[in-house]
Scaffold this active site. Structure first.
Site, PDB file in Angstrom:
ATOM      1  N   HIS A 180      -2.618   6.545   3.562  1.00 33.48           N
ATOM      2  CA  HIS A 180      -1.201   6.649   3.905  1.00 33.48           C
ATOM      3  C   HIS A 180      -0.651   7.964   3.352  1.00 33.48           C
ATOM      4  O   HIS A 180      -0.766   8.250   2.166  1.00 33.48           O
ATOM      5  CB  HIS A 180      -0.411   5.485   3.298  1.00 33.48           C
ATOM      6  CG  HIS A 180      -0.696   4.166   3.965  1.00 33.48           C
ATOM      7  ND1 HIS A 180      -1.436   4.036   5.116  1.00 33.48           N
ATOM      8  CD2 HIS A 180      -0.307   2.898   3.637  1.00 33.48           C
ATOM      9  CE1 HIS A 180      -1.497   2.754   5.469  1.00 33.48           C
ATOM     10  NE2 HIS A 180      -0.838   2.049   4.588  1.00 33.48           N
TER      11      HIS A 180
ATOM     12  N   CYS B   9       0.802  -1.241   0.000  1.00 33.14           N
ATOM     13  CA  CYS B   9       0.000   0.000   0.000  1.00 33.14           C
ATOM     14  C   CYS B   9       0.827   1.280   0.000  1.00 33.14           C
ATOM     15  O   CYS B   9       0.507   2.229  -0.710  1.00 33.14           O
ATOM     16  CB  CYS B   9      -0.975  -0.008   1.174  1.00 33.14           C
ATOM     17  SG  CYS B   9      -0.241  -0.468   2.751  1.00 33.14           S
TER      18      CYS B   9
END
Lengths: 369, 369, 369, 369
Positions: free
Chosen positions: D246, D152
Site C-alpha cells: 500500500h 493494513c
C-alpha cells in the site's frame, strides 16, 4: 587460492538491464567476484551507482555501487573471465576483441551463437559442445574464446524438451507468452502493454527454430562443429503484460509416442552435468513438473530453483502431435544472466579454462596487450 | 407493425455480465426491442437498475434501467424471441421450458450446443444449419426452438478458418490468449491476473476441438443432423491480463497448401449470408486482414466492425503445418451477445421464424401456457 | 465559406503521440480541416502513414495518411491556425516563429503557459483571458499569437474546482493517479509500470500549483495581465498502470463552507462559454457528478462527453479542509488535444481571430514570410 | 524449553488468504510453531493441502500441508496462543470464545480493535498499550485476552508518523493507493482492476481516521483505557492494480514545523521496543528513508525488512500543511500476518503472557474446557 571468491570476473555492458541482472546473479557467488565493469563511453569514469539507472526489484549490491565503470575496451585490468551483456548492435566486435586478447567471453548476445566454431550451450542439455572452444581457438588463433547461451525463450523450451530426447523429438509447435523484462530497458512502452498483448517479437521465432536445433544437435567426431538436430520447430511469439517469466505452450511429436506419464517421469528424473558436478547455481532439479491444474504461472512459479529451474505443467496428449505441455522459465535468470554464469561454472568445473589460463599467463608476461 | 423496433424480445439471465452485454448489444437495435427481463429469484421484482451490478464500460441504457426484472420462468408476458445469457448451471432446463412453450431461444450457453438437433451457428460460416430447427421442432414436438452460438474462442478461430475451407482444412493447432471478461463477473480474481498468465481455462480446449468441427460440418441431406468436419483441432488455452478480445495463434494444415498471399486474399474476400442479407449488426467485412507487423492487438483492434469482425494478422508459412496466423475476436460481442443477436437476425431474415409465429399465435389464442 | 470544413489548420509535432491525438480530435471536425502537417527533419518528406508510428486505439484517419509531412518551420503553405503538439524541448522557439509570422498557435506545450502576456485558457473556466492576445500582439509586435492550454492533470482539477469559485476557494490538497498515456510515447517503460505505481512525475506538482492559480485568476483591468488567484495548491502526483484518464483526489477549503449537496449541485449546474456558444466539441455538461459509490473510474468513465467532460464522484465532507471529492478527466482528450481544439473553437466563435486574419491577409499580400 | 520452536500456536481462519499469509510468516519462526489449524466447517476434517486453495507466490510449507484442519471452535487441542485471520463477519464471537477459554488471541480482524479494553498495537508505536490486557482480563473475567493490530493502510501511515510525534502531530491528509491483495481472496475481480483504479474501499477511510488516533493515543494512568490522540486524519482511499504494497501519500501539519531534513533524520533514527528487544521478525530499521526521487514503489520496495519495514520517500515541504511524503508498507506482511506475529513476539518478550500461562496451566489441570 586463498580468497573465498577466487576468480575475478569482468562484465561488459554492465549498466544495462541484462548487465544489472549479471550483477545480481554474481552477488555472493562462491566462485566468482565482479572485479571490472565495462560500459559505453557515456558511463565510463562514473561509479556504477551513478552510471546505472538501476531498475531491479532487489537493491544494488553495495560491492559494485562504488566501482568505477571502465570503457568497454580491452584492458590489462580486466580479468580473464568476462561476461557480456552488451546489445547485439555493439557486442560482436567487442567480444571478438576480448577473446583475441585472451579472455573467456561468456556472452548473452545473439551475435556469435550460430557461428560454427562457437559453443551455444545449456549445461544440462549439451555440455559437450563446450569442446568447440578448442576448435575455435585453434581456428581463430585466439588465446581466449567466446561461449554463448541461447535466447531466453529457447532456453525454456529446450530445457523442457531435453528430457524427451530419448523418445526421439521430431516436430515442435510452440507458442510463447513472454514477459516484458525480456525486452530490456526501457523495452516495451507501458502504453503498448497495459491490458494488451502483442503477437510479435522481432527475430524471436527464428531464434526458437534455429537455436533449438543447434542445442539439440550432435558434436561432430572431430569436435569441429555441431550437426543440428533434425527437429522442425515452428513458433508463435507473443509479448504479454507479465514482468518476469516466459510461458511456453508446446505440442511435440515424438517418435516413441510416450504417454503423458512417461513424459512427466522423464522430465522429473532429468539431471545433467551441472547437477552431477553440483555447480554453485545449478538447480537440484532442472525441470520441475508442477501439480496444479492451472500451473505453471509466471508470477507464482518463476522463482523455482532460484530462477534456474524450468517448471512444466499440464503434460497431456495432443490430438495432433501426440504430446503437449506448458513450460515456464525465468527469462532474466535462467534465460540470460544465470545462463551465462552457469556456462562459466561449467567451463571452470569441466577444466576447459585451464588452457586459457596458461595462455593468458604467458600473454601477460609478454605484455601482448 | 408500426413501431421502429417491431420485434419485442426477452432476455434470460439479464443481470449477469453476459446479460448486460445483451442489453448493450440490443440498445438501439433496428429490429429488436428489449421488452422482458428475466433473472434469478433474488433479482426478480426489482428494477433492472437495482438488480444488476452494472460492470460495463458504457452506461446502462435508460430504456432498461426502470424495467422490473421477472423470474426466469415461462410467462405469457415474455415475447416469442428470447435471448439466453444464463449460467450453464441453470440454462439447460429453463431454455428447454421456454422452447417447449413456443419461444425461439437464442442461447449463449453451452448446454445444448452439441445436441444433434440443435443448430450451433455462426451466420457467416454455417447459416444452413439453421434448418435443424425444423427437425428439432418435429422431433421434440416444440412450437419453439433452441438455437445456439459457439463459445467465444471457437467463434474467433472458426471465423478465421471459414475462408480457408476451399483449401481443405485438415489439422489446426491453436493457442489462445483470452481476456478476463470471458470469465464473466466476478470471474477471475485480480490477484490471480495482475502481471500473470494462467495456462488453463476449464473445458475450453475441448470446446475448441468439438464445436469447431460441428460448425465446419455438413448438414445431412435430410436436414436431421450435421456431419462434423474431419478436422483435428488441438488447443492450448491461456487466460491473460487483457480486458476484452481473445487472441488466437493458429497453425493450419490445408490440403491445397495455399501461399500466405492466397490465404490473405481468401480471408479478405470472404463474405457470408449476413453480408448478403445486410443484417443490421453484420460487419461489412467479417474477416479483416490487418497490415501492421505486430497486429492484431486486443486493446487496439478489438473494436473492428463494432466488435463483430475478426481481425487477422501475420499470415505466414508454418514450417510444420503449412500456414500460420494470428486472429482476434471481441469475446463479449462477436463471441457472446453479438453472436446470439446475429443469429436472431438471420432467423428473422431467413424466414425460419414464420412457422413459430403462427404456432405461437395459435397457442396464445388457446391459452396453452 | 462553401466548404463544409472552411478553416484549414496546421499541426506542429504531428507524428508524436499528442500529434496523433490532434489528428483524431480533428477528424470530422465541423469547422477545422487538417491541411498541413509539420514534424522533425527526420519525418519531413515522408507521408504521414510512413512517418508516424501510429499508437492510437482508433485507426489512422485516411485523410491524413497520404499527406506529406513538412519540416516544422514557417512556410507559406501552412494555414493561419496552427496546433502545436511539440515537445517542450523544441516548442518554444518554433511556436514564437510561427506567431511572429502571423499564425495563431494553439499550444499544448508548457513553454509559454506562464508568460505574462500569453493566455492560459480552459474555455469553461477563464474564457476572458483570451483578451491577453491583444496585449501579446501589441507588446511583441506579432501579427499572430500564442494561446496555451494547461497541463492534463491541472485541467481535470481546475474544471472540478471552477463550479466552486462562488464559495471562495482557499486551499486545495490534491493527489493524482495519472495514466501512462500522459507520458507520451514511448513514455513510461512497461517494466516500470506493470503491477506498480510510481509516486513521482517530473514537474507535475509545480504545474498543478502554479497553473491552477493563473487559470482561476482575474484578468487585470487593462487586459495586460492576469492576477493569479490566492489559492494554495499542494499536490502529490503518481503514475499508475491505467491507460487513459487522470484520477484526482482533492480536498478543498472553501470560505463559504458549502455542504456536499451544495457542492454537487453547483458542479451539476455548471456551464461555461463553450456551452453558451454551443462550440462543436464542447460537452453539454462539462462537469458530471456520477452516482456510483466507487466512481469515477478511469476505464469506465473516461469517455464522458466524448472525453471532454470531467466526472466527479464521492463529494463528501473532509474533516480537515471541509470538502473532498474525486475527479476524472481524459488526459489526452480534455487534457491535451481536445483542450487546444476547444480553445481554437472559442477563438473563432469569440471573434478573437478576426484581427489576425486581416493582418495575415495583408502580410500575405506583402510576402513578408 | 528444549524444542527449537518451543511455543505451539493455533491459527483461526487458516485456509483464507490472510490465514495463508500467517502460515508463511510463521514458517521457520524461531519461537512459534503452527500446531493447530482452525477453519470453517466446510474445511474441517480435510488436510490443509486439500482445504486451502493456495494462492501465495511462495509454495505451501510442507509442515502444514498434511495437518488436518479443525473446526474453528474452542478445543483442548488448540494451543494457548492463537492467531486469528477470520473474516470480520465471523471473527467477533469466536475470538471472544477463545479468549474466554484462556487463549491469547492475536487478531487481524477489525471487530475488537476499538473496544476500550482491547489493545490495538503496533509494537514500534505503542507497546505500552499492551497493558490494557490486564484491565481486559479483569473486566471480562477472562483467563485469556484479545490483542489486535490495525488495518493494513493504517499501519503504513502510523509507522511513518510515529517518528514525527516529538514534533507534535496535528493534522494529516492522506491518499492511499492500495494493492489488490488487501482485499483478500477472491477479492477484487480482474475485470474491475486491469488498467483501472477504483476510488473507494469500504470502511477504509474511517479506519484510517479512527485507528490512527487510538494508536497514537496515551494509555491512561490507571491502565484502563487509551486517550486517543487529538489528530485529525482525513483519507482518500483508492484501489490500484498493484499486487502487494500500500502506497500512502501524506501531508502532515506538525506543531514544531520541522524541516524535511529534520523529518527524514527522525524517521531514519526511529527505533522502537521490537528493535530494543531484538524480536525475531522485527526489522532492524522500522522506517527506511529511500533515496531515489521516484521511490518508494510497490513492486520494488515492498520487500524492505522482509516486508516488515515501511519505506518513505520524497520527504518535502507541503505548502499547505507543512510537510509531505510518500510511504509504502507490505499490506499482507507488515499490514496483516506479520503485524499479529510481531505483537505475539512482543507479548512473549514483554512478559505479558506469563499470567496467562499459569492460568492456562491451572485451567488445563482442572479440565475446565
Amino acid at each position: 587460492m586463498t580468497s573465498s571468491h577466487p576468480i575475478p570476473v569482468g562484465l561488459l555492458g554492465a549498466t544495462g538491464m541484462v548487465g544489472q541482472q549479471f550483477v545480481l546473479q554474481l552477488e555472493g557467488h562462491p566462485w566468482f567476484r565482479v572485479a571490472w565493469l565495462g560500459a559505453s563511453e557515456r558511463s565510463a569514469g562514473r561509479t556504477y551507482a551513478e552510471a546505472a539507472r538501476w531498475v531491479q526489484d532487489r537493491p544494488m549490491p553495495e560491492g559494485v555501487a562504488g566501482m568505477v565503470v571502465q570503457p568497454a575496451t580491452v584492458s590489462a585490468d580486466c580479468p580473464e573471465v568476462v561476461f557480456s551483456a552488451m546489445d547485439a548492435s555493439a557486442a560482436g566486435g567487442i567480444e571478438r576483441a576480448f577473446a583475441r586478447a585472451g579472455h573467456f567471453v561468456l556472452s548473452n548476445s545473439r551475435n556469435h551463437r550460430l557461428d560454427a566454431d562457437v559453443p551455444l550451450v545449456i549445461p544440462e542439455v549439451n555440455p559437450d559442445h563446450m569442446e568447440l572452444i578448442k576448435h575455435q581457438r585453434r581456428e581463430r588463433g585466439w588465446p581466449g574464446a567466446i561461449v554463448t547461451n541461447p535466447n531466453c525463450s529457447t532456453i525454456t523450451l529446450t530445457m523442457a524438451l531435453a528430457p524427451l530426447r530419448p523418445f526421439g523429438i521430431r516436430r515442435v509447435l510452440v507458442t510463447t507468452l513472454q514477459a516484458v523484462s525480456g525486452a530490456g530497458y526501457p523495452g516495451v512502452p507501458a502504453v503498448d502493454m497495459l491490458g494488451n498483448a502483442v503477437p510479435f517479437i522481432g527475430g524471436e521465432e527464428d531464434k526458437l527454430s534455429v537455436e533449438t536445433c543447434k542445442l539439440l544437435g550432435e558434436l561432430r567426431g572431430g569436435g569441429d562443429g555441431v550437426e543440428p538436430a533434425a527437429v522442425t520447430v515452428s513458433a508463435h511469439c507473443n509479448r504479454v503484460p507479465t514482468v518476469d517469466g516466459h510461458l511456453v505452450c508446446a505440442s511435440v511429436e515424438l517418435e516413441a509416442q510416450p504417454s503423458p506419464d512417461d513424459a512427466r517421469e522423464a522430465m522429473t528424473a532429468f539431471r545433467g552435468r551441472p547437477q552431477e558436478l553440483v555447480l554453485p547455481t545449478a538447480p537440484g532439479r532442472p525441470v520441475q513438473v508442477v501439480a496444479g491444474a492451472d500451473r505453471p504461472q509466471p508470477r507464482r512459479d518463476v522463482g523455482a530453483g532460484r530462477g534456474m529451474a524450468v517448471t512444466v505443467g499440464r503434460v497431456r496428449e495432443c490430438p495432433l502431435l501426440g504430446l503437449k505441455f506448458v513450460a515456464l522459465g525465468h527469462n532474466t535468470i535462467r534465460g540470460a544472466a544465470g545462463a551465462s554464469v552457469l556456462n562459466a561454472e561449467l567451463l571452470v568445473a569441466g577444466g576447459w579454462m585451464i588452457g586459457a589460463q596458461s595462455l593468458h599467463g604467458a600473454e601477460n608476461g609478454e605484455g601482448q596487450r
